[in-house]
Design an enzyme around this catalytic site. Structure first.
Site, PDB file in Angstrom:
ATOM      1  N   GLU A 275      -0.985  90.536   0.006  1.00  0.00           N
ATOM      2  CA  GLU A 275      -0.816  91.436   1.144  1.00  0.00           C
ATOM      3  C   GLU A 275      -1.899  91.164   2.191  1.00  0.00           C
ATOM      4  O   GLU A 275      -3.026  91.676   2.072  1.00  0.00           O
ATOM      5  CB  GLU A 275      -0.926  92.889   0.690  1.00  0.00           C
ATOM      6  CG  GLU A 275       0.140  93.319  -0.280  1.00  0.00           C
ATOM      7  CD  GLU A 275       0.374  94.828  -0.240  1.00  0.00           C
ATOM      8  OE1 GLU A 275       1.525  95.214  -0.039  1.00  0.00           O
ATOM      9  OE2 GLU A 275      -0.586  95.597  -0.379  1.00  0.00           O
TER      10      GLU A 275
ATOM     11  N   ASN B  57       5.726 101.138  -2.378  1.00  0.00           N
ATOM     12  CA  ASN B  57       4.440 101.823  -2.526  1.00  0.00           C
ATOM     13  C   ASN B  57       4.413 102.974  -1.518  1.00  0.00           C
ATOM     14  O   ASN B  57       4.220 102.758  -0.329  1.00  0.00           O
ATOM     15  CB  ASN B  57       3.297 100.825  -2.262  1.00  0.00           C
ATOM     16  CG  ASN B  57       1.932 101.496  -2.300  1.00  0.00           C
ATOM     17  OD1 ASN B  57       1.800 102.644  -2.719  1.00  0.00           O
ATOM     18  ND2 ASN B  57       0.909 100.780  -1.853  1.00  0.00           N
ATOM     19  N   TRP B  58       4.605 104.168  -2.035  1.00  0.00           N
ATOM     20  CA  TRP B  58       4.679 105.331  -1.135  1.00  0.00           C
ATOM     21  C   TRP B  58       3.331 105.721  -0.557  1.00  0.00           C
ATOM     22  O   TRP B  58       3.254 106.532   0.352  1.00  0.00           O
ATOM     23  CB  TRP B  58       5.250 106.534  -1.882  1.00  0.00           C
ATOM     24  CG  TRP B  58       6.717 106.443  -2.181  1.00  0.00           C
ATOM     25  CD1 TRP B  58       7.598 105.501  -1.712  1.00  0.00           C
ATOM     26  CD2 TRP B  58       7.476 107.344  -2.992  1.00  0.00           C
ATOM     27  NE1 TRP B  58       8.857 105.764  -2.189  1.00  0.00           N
ATOM     28  CE2 TRP B  58       8.809 106.890  -2.976  1.00  0.00           C
ATOM     29  CE3 TRP B  58       7.158 108.482  -3.733  1.00  0.00           C
ATOM     30  CZ2 TRP B  58       9.823 107.549  -3.670  1.00  0.00           C
ATOM     31  CZ3 TRP B  58       8.163 109.138  -4.424  1.00  0.00           C
ATOM     32  CH2 TRP B  58       9.483 108.675  -4.390  1.00  0.00           C
ATOM     33  N   LYS B  59       2.250 105.208  -1.145  1.00  0.00           N
ATOM     34  CA  LYS B  59       0.906 105.617  -0.723  1.00  0.00           C
ATOM     35  C   LYS B  59       0.799 107.150  -0.786  1.00  0.00           C
ATOM     36  O   LYS B  59       1.418 107.752  -1.664  1.00  0.00           O
ATOM     37  CB  LYS B  59       0.592 105.045   0.665  1.00  0.00           C
ATOM     38  CG  LYS B  59       0.866 103.525   0.712  1.00  0.00           C
ATOM     39  CD  LYS B  59       0.384 102.842   1.946  1.00  0.00           C
ATOM     40  CE  LYS B  59       0.722 101.352   1.864  1.00  0.00           C
ATOM     41  NZ  LYS B  59       0.212 100.584   2.983  1.00  0.00           N
TER      42      LYS B  59
ATOM     43  N   GLY C  72       1.212  97.830   7.580  1.00  0.00           N
ATOM     44  CA  GLY C  72       1.424  98.993   8.443  1.00  0.00           C
ATOM     45  C   GLY C  72       1.293  98.695   9.932  1.00  0.00           C
ATOM     46  O   GLY C  72       1.192  99.607  10.742  1.00  0.00           O
TER      47      GLY C  72
ATOM     48  N   HIS D 285      -5.355  97.572  -4.416  1.00  0.00           N
ATOM     49  CA  HIS D 285      -4.734  97.573  -3.083  1.00  0.00           C
ATOM     50  C   HIS D 285      -5.845  97.513  -2.030  1.00  0.00           C
ATOM     51  O   HIS D 285      -6.920  98.102  -2.234  1.00  0.00           O
ATOM     52  CB  HIS D 285      -3.890  98.834  -2.907  1.00  0.00           C
ATOM     53  CG  HIS D 285      -3.027  98.763  -1.687  1.00  0.00           C
ATOM     54  ND1 HIS D 285      -3.520  99.010  -0.428  1.00  0.00           N
ATOM     55  CD2 HIS D 285      -1.720  98.438  -1.529  1.00  0.00           C
ATOM     56  CE1 HIS D 285      -2.545  98.840   0.457  1.00  0.00           C
ATOM     57  NE2 HIS D 285      -1.441  98.496  -0.190  1.00  0.00           N
TER      58      HIS D 285
ATOM     59  N   GLY E  19       5.466  99.273   1.869  1.00  0.00           N
ATOM     60  CA  GLY E  19       4.991 100.608   2.192  1.00  0.00           C
ATOM     61  C   GLY E  19       6.030 101.379   2.990  1.00  0.00           C
ATOM     62  O   GLY E  19       6.975 101.948   2.433  1.00  0.00           O
ATOM     63  N   GLY E  20       5.877 101.371   4.304  1.00  0.00           N
ATOM     64  CA  GLY E  20       6.705 102.191   5.200  1.00  0.00           C
ATOM     65  C   GLY E  20       8.204 102.140   4.944  1.00  0.00           C
ATOM     66  O   GLY E  20       8.869 103.179   4.879  1.00  0.00           O
TER      67      GLY E  20
ATOM     68  N   SER F  23       4.461  94.961   6.134  1.00  0.00           N
ATOM     69  CA  SER F  23       5.555  95.155   7.098  1.00  0.00           C
ATOM     70  C   SER F  23       6.879  94.516   6.663  1.00  0.00           C
ATOM     71  O   SER F  23       7.643  94.030   7.488  1.00  0.00           O
ATOM     72  CB  SER F  23       5.137  94.649   8.485  1.00  0.00           C
ATOM     73  OG  SER F  23       3.999  95.377   8.943  1.00  0.00           O
TER      74      SER F  23
ATOM     75  N   GLU G  70      -6.287  99.051   0.596  1.00  0.00           N
ATOM     76  CA  GLU G  70      -6.767 100.368   1.038  1.00  0.00           C
ATOM     77  C   GLU G  70      -7.790 100.922   0.050  1.00  0.00           C
ATOM     78  O   GLU G  70      -8.739 101.601   0.436  1.00  0.00           O
ATOM     79  CB  GLU G  70      -5.567 101.318   1.214  1.00  0.00           C
ATOM     80  CG  GLU G  70      -4.772 100.943   2.462  1.00  0.00           C
ATOM     81  CD  GLU G  70      -3.286 101.248   2.396  1.00  0.00           C
ATOM     82  OE1 GLU G  70      -2.854 102.037   1.538  1.00  0.00           O
ATOM     83  OE2 GLU G  70      -2.545 100.676   3.220  1.00  0.00           O
TER      84      GLU G  70
HETATM   85  P1  13P Z   1       3.718  98.343   4.894  1.00  0.00           P
HETATM   86  O1  13P Z   1       4.997  97.822   4.268  1.00  0.00           O
HETATM   87  O2  13P Z   1       3.845  99.738   5.428  1.00  0.00           O
HETATM   88  O3  13P Z   1       3.160  97.366   5.873  1.00  0.00           O
HETATM   89  O4  13P Z   1       2.646  98.456   3.692  1.00  0.00           O
HETATM   90  C1  13P Z   1       2.443  97.374   2.873  1.00  0.00           C
HETATM   91  C2  13P Z   1       1.635  97.789   1.718  1.00  0.00           C
HETATM   92  O5  13P Z   1       0.429  98.033   1.845  1.00  0.00           O
HETATM   93  C3  13P Z   1       2.302  97.957   0.428  1.00  0.00           C
HETATM   94  O6  13P Z   1       1.386  98.106  -0.603  1.00  0.00           O
END
Ligand code: 13P
Length: 252
Positions: free
Chosen positions: A167, A9-11, A173, A95, A234-235, A213, A97
């Protein structure tokens, strides 16, 4: 055996050139295997280009959100039929967020899940608790409520095809991954909730990812757990090498 799903997930990251470079670098290297599906969830403006670039490969392109309505006066929104029309196959829904910053609710997530299936898209439905909720022992209740609401009214076949991403918000993050036991405990509970509210068959088939993470150093341990069928990352999904290590772990 459930096919694992590793989704990056690149956000809200990358410019078009970087997105294209990533897909060019990874599309022929992702495993062609029954064991894993490799997915990149990219920002809307890049979807048509990335779908085109990844055509005929084992890399699937997903959206990070969508509206539940088909069309109409919803300025700034993107409909399920638009995604389907350009060849997107998966869509992330609910999500944390989006729940925290863009007023997504269990109700809108449920509407979106129905809309996704109505248009042949596979939803990746996100659930998870805050740190405060974990510390007050509310995790199982919160997640149960979110899962029940999200899948309400879906058919058995649709639940079987769904992907649920657990999640925990405190692990997103932050570099603070849930331990594999903590993550699996909740994923096992999610499967139980699906069995109770839908059926054993649906519970056996639904894929449950862990997210928060995840990185190459901890992915093997997480994926070795009984009820974790993949990762939403994500990251660590932003760099091609790291993403490839994650999908290779899914193919083991
Ligand atoms: P991270 O892997 O950066 O913690 O993000 C997780 C996430 O929100 C994937 O949707």
């Amino acid at each position: 055996m459930r096919t694992k799903v590793i989704a990056g997930n690149w956000k809200m990251n990358k410019l078009l050139g970087e997105a294209v470079e990533f897909v060019e670098d990874t599309k022929s290297k992702v495993p062609s295997s029954e064991k894993v599906e490799s997915v990149v969830c990219a920002p809307f403006p890049y979807l048509p280009t990335l779908v085109e670039k990844a055509k005929g490969t084992d890399l699937a392109i997903a959206a990070q959100n969508m509206h539940f309505e088909e069309s109409g006066a919803f300025t700034g929104e993107v409909s399920p039929s638009m995604l389907k029309d350009i060849g997107v196959t998966y869509v992330v829904l609910g999500h944390s967020e989006r729940r925290e910053m863009f007023a997504e609710t269990d109700e809108t997530v449920n509407k979106k899940a129905h809309a996704a299936f109505a248009h042949g898209l596979i939803p990746i439905i996100c659930v998870g608790e805050t740190l405060e909720e974990r510390e007050s022992n509310e995790t199982m209740n919160i997640v149960e409520k979110q899962v029940k609401a999200a899948i309400e009214g879906l058919s058995e076949e649709q639940v079987r095809a769904s992907i649920i991403a657990y999640e925990p918000i405190w692990a997103i993050g932050t570099g603070k991954t849930a331990t594999s036991e903590q993550a699996n405990e909740v994923c096992t509970h999610i499967r139980k909730v699906v069995a109770q509210t839908q059926s054993e068959t649906a519970a056996e088939a639904v894929r449950i990812q862990y997210g928060g993470s995840v990185k190459p150093a901890n992915v093997d341990e997480l994926l070795s757990q009984s009820d974790i069928d993949g990762a939403l990352v994500g990251g660590a999904s932003l760099e091609a090498d790291s993403f490839l290590q994650l999908v290779e772990a899914g193919a083991k």
